[in-house]
Design a protein around this motif. Structure first.
Motif, mmCIF file in Angstrom:
data_model
loop_
_atom_site.group_PDB
_atom_site.id
_atom_site.type_symbol
_atom_site.label_atom_id
_atom_site.label_comp_id
_atom_site.label_asym_id
_atom_site.label_seq_id
_atom_site.Cartn_x
_atom_site.Cartn_y
_atom_site.Cartn_z
ATOM 1 N N ASP A 78 -3.167 -16.318 -6.817
ATOM 2 C CA ASP A 78 -2.428 -16.160 -8.067
ATOM 3 C C ASP A 78 -3.235 -15.254 -9.003
ATOM 4 O O ASP A 78 -4.256 -15.676 -9.548
ATOM 5 C CB ASP A 78 -2.216 -17.538 -8.694
ATOM 6 C CG ASP A 78 -1.423 -17.520 -9.988
ATOM 7 O OD1 ASP A 78 -1.441 -16.498 -10.709
ATOM 8 O OD2 ASP A 78 -0.801 -18.547 -10.298
ATOM 9 N N THR A 99 2.675 -6.394 -11.541
ATOM 10 C CA THR A 99 3.099 -5.674 -10.354
ATOM 11 C C THR A 99 2.930 -4.187 -10.604
ATOM 12 O O THR A 99 3.488 -3.637 -11.555
ATOM 13 C CB THR A 99 4.561 -6.004 -10.003
ATOM 14 O OG1 THR A 99 4.677 -7.422 -9.823
ATOM 15 C CG2 THR A 99 4.993 -5.284 -8.733
ATOM 16 N N THR A 102 3.950 -1.840 -5.335
ATOM 17 C CA THR A 102 4.438 -3.001 -4.592
ATOM 18 C C THR A 102 3.430 -4.152 -4.561
ATOM 19 O O THR A 102 3.647 -5.153 -3.899
ATOM 20 C CB THR A 102 4.761 -2.606 -3.137
ATOM 21 O OG1 THR A 102 3.567 -2.102 -2.520
ATOM 22 C CG2 THR A 102 5.851 -1.542 -3.083
ATOM 23 N N GLU A 103 2.321 -4.005 -5.273
ATOM 24 C CA GLU A 103 1.241 -4.998 -5.236
ATOM 25 C C GLU A 103 1.073 -5.696 -6.586
ATOM 26 O O GLU A 103 1.291 -5.097 -7.632
ATOM 27 C CB GLU A 103 -0.091 -4.317 -4.892
ATOM 28 C CG GLU A 103 -0.056 -3.419 -3.683
ATOM 29 C CD GLU A 103 0.125 -4.148 -2.370
ATOM 30 O OE1 GLU A 103 -0.008 -5.391 -2.346
ATOM 31 O OE2 GLU A 103 0.401 -3.490 -1.364
ATOM 32 N N GLN A 120 -3.421 -10.030 -5.408
ATOM 33 C CA GLN A 120 -2.686 -11.243 -5.078
ATOM 34 C C GLN A 120 -2.062 -11.084 -3.705
ATOM 35 O O GLN A 120 -1.160 -10.268 -3.518
ATOM 36 C CB GLN A 120 -1.619 -11.532 -6.133
ATOM 37 C CG GLN A 120 -0.835 -12.804 -5.855
ATOM 38 C CD GLN A 120 0.116 -13.125 -6.980
ATOM 39 O OE1 GLN A 120 -0.287 -13.237 -8.126
ATOM 40 N NE2 GLN A 120 1.403 -13.258 -6.650
ATOM 41 N N GLN A 121 -2.549 -11.861 -2.748
ATOM 42 C CA GLN A 121 -2.035 -11.819 -1.376
ATOM 43 C C GLN A 121 -0.729 -12.600 -1.291
ATOM 44 O O GLN A 121 -0.716 -13.804 -1.571
ATOM 45 C CB GLN A 121 -3.055 -12.419 -0.409
ATOM 46 C CG GLN A 121 -2.569 -12.541 1.015
ATOM 47 C CD GLN A 121 -2.297 -11.199 1.666
ATOM 48 O OE1 GLN A 121 -3.058 -10.259 1.506
ATOM 49 N NE2 GLN A 121 -1.202 -11.092 2.392
ATOM 50 N N PRO A 122 0.370 -11.943 -0.918
ATOM 51 C CA PRO A 122 1.632 -12.669 -0.786
ATOM 52 C C PRO A 122 1.497 -13.811 0.231
ATOM 53 O O PRO A 122 0.899 -13.649 1.294
ATOM 54 C CB PRO A 122 2.612 -11.607 -0.276
ATOM 55 C CG PRO A 122 2.012 -10.304 -0.720
ATOM 56 C CD PRO A 122 0.520 -10.516 -0.653
ATOM 57 N N GLY A 123 2.034 -14.962 -0.128
ATOM 58 C CA GLY A 123 2.042 -16.112 0.763
ATOM 59 C C GLY A 123 0.764 -16.922 0.793
ATOM 60 O O GLY A 123 0.688 -17.945 1.470
#
Length: 131
Positions: A78, A99, A102-103, A120-123
């Motif tokens: 987060d 954002t 796309t990051e 922030q790493q998605p997932g």
């Protein structure tokens, strides 16, 4: 228990981070990101990231760099919470969490004056919760 690091040609394995006040730097990264501090009471304390995959040490013989050149990013679940965690022990936000392209990113200056990024790493929130 953290497994031993992965060994592979080409892997970034160690960082040297400039800091005039090494104990302050060690405490900052320990509090903000949970880094494990080794050899705390020596003239060259070192660290391991929470995965045990990246290690490093703080050095006094180089000048901290607030200008982006090579910019290291610290992975988080987060970005907004990580920014709060950076500010609490004395970091300064340069680019607020948001954002960009796309990051989800942010950048900050640590107490020594080094510019670093937050990614922030998605997932990752779900993965760290075991979902």
């Amino acid at each position: 228990m953290t497994p031993p690091p992965t060994f592979r040609t080409g892997k970034i394995c160690s960082l040297e981070m400039p800091a005039r006040d090494v104990p302050e730097a060690a405490t900052f990264y320990e509090r903000a990101f949970g880094w494990n501090i080794r050899f705390r009471d020596t003239d060259r304390p070192s660290f391991d990231d929470p995965t045990g995959e990246v290690s490093g040490a703080w050095v006094r013989d180089r000048t901290p760099d607030p200008e982006p050149g090579v910019l290291a990013y610290i992975m988080v679940a987060d970005a907004a919470a990580a920014v709060d965690a950076v500010v609490a022990p004395g970091g300064t936000v340069v680019l607020p969490a948001g954002t960009y392209g796309t990051e989800v990113l942010a950048t900050f200056l640590d107490p020594a004056g080094n510019l670093l990024g937050i990614y922030q790493q998605p997932g990752l929130v779900e993965a760290e919760r075991g979902a």
